[in-house]
Scaffold this motif. Structure first.
Motif, PDB file in Angstrom:
ATOM      1  N   THR A   5       0.811  -1.217   0.000  1.00  0.00           N
ATOM      2  CA  THR A   5       0.000   0.000   0.000  1.00  0.00           C
ATOM      3  C   THR A   5       0.844   1.266   0.000  1.00  0.00           C
ATOM      4  OG1 THR A   5      -0.148  -0.109   2.415  1.00  0.00           O
ATOM      5  CG2 THR A   5      -1.954  -1.096   1.145  1.00  0.00           C
ATOM      6  N   ALA A   6       2.144   1.152   0.251  1.00  0.00           N
ATOM      7  CA  ALA A   6       3.019   2.324   0.247  1.00  0.00           C
ATOM      8  C   ALA A   6       3.594   2.614  -1.129  1.00  0.00           C
ATOM      9  CB  ALA A   6       4.163   2.125   1.249  1.00  0.00           C
ATOM     10  N   VAL A   7       3.414   1.707  -2.072  1.00  0.00           N
ATOM     11  CA  VAL A   7       3.905   1.927  -3.438  1.00  0.00           C
ATOM     12  C   VAL A   7       3.032   2.977  -4.102  1.00  0.00           C
ATOM     13  CG1 VAL A   7       4.301   0.892  -5.704  1.00  0.00           C
ATOM     14  CG2 VAL A   7       4.798  -0.420  -3.621  1.00  0.00           C
ATOM     15  N   LEU A   8       3.662   4.013  -4.626  1.00  0.00           N
ATOM     16  CA  LEU A   8       2.942   5.120  -5.241  1.00  0.00           C
ATOM     17  C   LEU A   8       3.133   5.139  -6.752  1.00  0.00           C
ATOM     18  CD1 LEU A   8       3.824   8.023  -2.756  1.00  0.00           C
ATOM     19  CD2 LEU A   8       1.628   6.843  -2.973  1.00  0.00           C
ATOM     20  N   GLY A   9       2.122   5.631  -7.453  1.00  0.00           N
ATOM     21  CA  GLY A   9       2.255   5.930  -8.870  1.00  0.00           C
ATOM     22  C   GLY A   9       2.148   4.770  -9.831  1.00  0.00           C
ATOM     23  N   GLN A  10       1.886   3.573  -9.333  1.00  0.00           N
ATOM     24  CA  GLN A  10       1.777   2.409 -10.211  1.00  0.00           C
ATOM     25  C   GLN A  10       0.427   1.735  -9.993  1.00  0.00           C
ATOM     26  OE1 GLN A  10       3.838   2.397 -12.430  1.00  0.00           O
ATOM     27  NE2 GLN A  10       5.721   3.285 -11.637  1.00  0.00           N
ATOM     28  N   ASP A  11      -0.620   2.521 -10.037  1.00  0.00           N
ATOM     29  CA  ASP A  11      -1.953   2.009  -9.720  1.00  0.00           C
ATOM     30  C   ASP A  11      -2.414   0.928 -10.690  1.00  0.00           C
ATOM     31  OD1 ASP A  11      -2.042   3.693  -7.579  1.00  0.00           O
ATOM     32  OD2 ASP A  11      -3.284   5.211  -8.550  1.00  0.00           O
ATOM     33  N   GLU A  12      -2.124   1.080 -11.972  1.00  0.00           N
ATOM     34  CA  GLU A  12      -2.573   0.075 -12.951  1.00  0.00           C
ATOM     35  C   GLU A  12      -1.924  -1.272 -12.677  1.00  0.00           C
ATOM     36  OE1 GLU A  12      -2.266   1.207 -17.006  1.00  0.00           O
ATOM     37  OE2 GLU A  12      -3.464   3.027 -16.767  1.00  0.00           O
ATOM     38  N   LEU A  13      -0.625  -1.269 -12.410  1.00  0.00           N
ATOM     39  CA  LEU A  13       0.073  -2.517 -12.091  1.00  0.00           C
ATOM     40  C   LEU A  13      -0.498  -3.126 -10.815  1.00  0.00           C
ATOM     41  CD1 LEU A  13       2.290  -4.642 -12.353  1.00  0.00           C
ATOM     42  CD2 LEU A  13       3.870  -3.028 -11.260  1.00  0.00           C
ATOM     43  N   LYS A  14      -0.712  -2.329  -9.797  1.00  0.00           N
ATOM     44  CA  LYS A  14      -1.240  -2.828  -8.531  1.00  0.00           C
ATOM     45  C   LYS A  14      -2.640  -3.407  -8.717  1.00  0.00           C
ATOM     46  CE  LYS A  14      -0.441  -0.331  -4.810  1.00  0.00           C
ATOM     47  NZ  LYS A  14      -0.355   0.868  -3.920  1.00  0.00           N
ATOM     48  N   ASN A  15      -3.469  -2.725  -9.487  1.00  0.00           N
ATOM     49  CA  ASN A  15      -4.820  -3.234  -9.720  1.00  0.00           C
ATOM     50  C   ASN A  15      -4.800  -4.562 -10.460  1.00  0.00           C
ATOM     51  OD1 ASN A  15      -6.114  -1.095  -8.448  1.00  0.00           O
ATOM     52  ND2 ASN A  15      -6.257   0.124 -10.310  1.00  0.00           N
ATOM     53  N   CYS A  16      -3.943  -4.680 -11.454  1.00  0.00           N
ATOM     54  CA  CYS A  16      -3.847  -5.937 -12.199  1.00  0.00           C
ATOM     55  C   CYS A  16      -3.403  -7.077 -11.287  1.00  0.00           C
ATOM     56  CB  CYS A  16      -2.870  -5.787 -13.366  1.00  0.00           C
ATOM     57  SG  CYS A  16      -3.475  -4.799 -14.754  1.00  0.00           S
ATOM     58  N   LEU A  17      -2.427  -6.816 -10.445  1.00  0.00           N
ATOM     59  CA  LEU A  17      -1.943  -7.847  -9.526  1.00  0.00           C
ATOM     60  C   LEU A  17      -3.029  -8.259  -8.539  1.00  0.00           C
ATOM     61  CD1 LEU A  17       1.625  -6.425  -8.795  1.00  0.00           C
ATOM     62  CD2 LEU A  17       1.101  -8.496 -10.080  1.00  0.00           C
ATOM     63  N   MET A  18      -3.776  -7.287  -8.029  1.00  0.00           N
ATOM     64  CA  MET A  18      -4.842  -7.612  -7.082  1.00  0.00           C
ATOM     65  C   MET A  18      -5.937  -8.447  -7.737  1.00  0.00           C
ATOM     66  SD  MET A  18      -5.324  -4.297  -4.580  1.00  0.00           S
ATOM     67  CE  MET A  18      -5.539  -3.094  -5.898  1.00  0.00           C
ATOM     68  N   LEU A  19      -6.269  -8.138  -8.982  1.00  0.00           N
ATOM     69  CA  LEU A  19      -7.291  -8.919  -9.688  1.00  0.00           C
ATOM     70  C   LEU A  19      -6.839 -10.366  -9.862  1.00  0.00           C
ATOM     71  CD1 LEU A  19      -8.349  -6.273 -12.342  1.00  0.00           C
ATOM     72  CD2 LEU A  19      -9.753  -7.133 -10.454  1.00  0.00           C
ATOM     73  N   CYS A  20      -5.553 -10.571 -10.124  1.00  0.00           N
ATOM     74  CA  CYS A  20      -5.039 -11.935 -10.240  1.00  0.00           C
ATOM     75  C   CYS A  20      -5.005 -12.636  -8.882  1.00  0.00           C
ATOM     76  CB  CYS A  20      -3.639 -11.925 -10.855  1.00  0.00           C
ATOM     77  SG  CYS A  20      -3.619 -11.591 -12.626  1.00  0.00           S
ATOM     78  N   ALA A  21      -4.857 -11.866  -7.811  1.00  0.00           N
ATOM     79  CA  ALA A  21      -4.933 -12.461  -6.476  1.00  0.00           C
ATOM     80  C   ALA A  21      -6.359 -12.900  -6.163  1.00  0.00           C
ATOM     81  CB  ALA A  21      -4.445 -11.461  -5.425  1.00  0.00           C
ATOM     82  N   VAL A  22      -7.341 -12.138  -6.646  1.00  0.00           N
ATOM     83  CA  VAL A  22      -8.739 -12.506  -6.461  1.00  0.00           C
ATOM     84  C   VAL A  22      -9.081 -13.725  -7.303  1.00  0.00           C
ATOM     85  CG1 VAL A  22     -11.135 -11.751  -6.827  1.00  0.00           C
ATOM     86  CG2 VAL A  22      -9.447 -10.170  -5.858  1.00  0.00           C
ATOM     87  N   ASP A  23      -8.652 -13.742  -8.557  1.00  0.00           N
ATOM     88  CA  ASP A  23      -8.911 -14.879  -9.444  1.00  0.00           C
ATOM     89  C   ASP A  23      -7.617 -15.274 -10.155  1.00  0.00           C
ATOM     90  OD1 ASP A  23      -9.773 -16.832 -11.132  1.00  0.00           O
ATOM     91  OD2 ASP A  23     -11.129 -15.564 -12.308  1.00  0.00           O
TER      92      ASP A  23
END
Length: 307
Positions: A5-23
């Motif tokens: 959550t402290a990583v800044l400025g890479q929202d698209e990468l973070k969102n993609c990774l979270m979606l893969c964690a969900v599915d």
């Protein structure tokens, strides 16, 4: 470990990774762009976040130039000397149920590319060597990063990544300063820095956990599935994996939002990461322009305003 959550400025990468964690069936993330943009830090941080909150999602890293034995596994030499034929697991076994991360994936040796294509398609690793025959499951979220200026990625491997995103150097001066400040604070006192972000980490982990549980109940209504196919066709996406990934990603977005059904808005949000690397690039078209074109196409097909 630097907090996710402290990583800044890479929202698209973070969102993609979270979606893969969900599915995890979305199958992975390809993050290409500038070096030194926290790609590796972000990927490792997600694995640590999930593991710290009860979701075993180890991050196994496959280095360039790794020998085949190290990747697929081999005979345990020490036990072989005692007359025992025992399999010694490799990186693919370590990645099972988690993330297989490859930095500079576009520079990967051809034999490793062929191996990954085979294992990612079958979900199993078969080892036949040195008189040893062994088969073990090898299902993982494939995550690759690299700089496209240093080499092209083979199309067959590129298609195995469910989602793709471009990672660029941050130009916003305030955000860039904050990125440096956070890194300095972390390096000065990692424990204190982690404590500052503990609550945010816990809230995000809980959100992902709830989404993973909800996912099995989330539907993709027929009208939404029709729009998925329409967007893929109108975008010129190559292959039918595009449709499946887009539908899965829309469903994961709905789960993250706490809903029981995917919507056209979810499809629009998922379109660029799911399709941008599956649509033929036009002459002189950058990845940024290609992603924007996919977004516009999706918005037009879905009758929505482009984000």
């Amino acid at each position: 470990m630097f907090p996710f959550t402290a990583v800044l400025g890479q929202d698209e990468l973070k969102n993609c990774l979270m979606l893969c964690a969900v599915d995890p069936e979305i199958s992975g993330v390809l993050a290409l762009g500038d070096r030194g943009t926290a790609k590796t830090t972000t990927i490792r941080a997600l694995g640590h976040l999930l593991s710290a909150h009860g979701v075993e999602m180890p991050v196994a890293e496959l280095p360039l130039g790794a020998a085949e034995d190290r990747v697929v596994g081999s005979l345990d030499v020490d036990r072989a000397l005692r007359g025992e034929m025992v399999f010694s697991p490799g990186i693919l076994a370590q990645a099972h149920g988690g993330i297989l991360y490859i930095d500079e994936v576009n520079l990967l040796d051809d034999f490793l590319v062929d191996l990954l294509l085979d294992v990612s398609a079958s979900g199993v690793n078969r080892v036949e060597r040195d008189g040893l025959s062994h088969v073990h499951p090898a299902r993982f979220v494939l995550v690759g990063s690299g700089n496209p200026e240093e080499g092209e990625l083979r199309p067959q491997l590129q298609d195995r990544f469910g989602l793709a995103t471009e990672v660029r150097t941050i130009r916003d001066l305030r955000l860039r300063r904050e990125i440096v400040q956070r890194r300095l604070e972390h390096d000065a006192d990692p424990a204190r820095f982690a404590a500052l972000h503990q609550d945010r980490e816990a809230r995000l982990a809980e959100r992902i956990l709830r989404a993973r549980e909800r996912l099995r109940h989330v539907e993709v209504p027929e009208r939404v599935l029709d729009r998925v196919v329409d967007v893929c066709v109108e975008s010129g996406a190559v292959g039918h994996r595009a449709d499946l990934v887009l539908a899965r990603t829309a469903r994961a977005l709905a789960a993250m939002a706490g809903r029981d059904a995917a919507t056209e808005t979810d499809v629009a949000q998922a379109a660029a990461p799911a399709l941008q690397h599956r649509t033929p690039a036009r002459p002189g078209e950058s990845a940024t322009v290609q992603a924007a074109r996919v977004k516009l196409t999706a918005a037009r097909v879905l009758g929505l305003r482009a984000a």
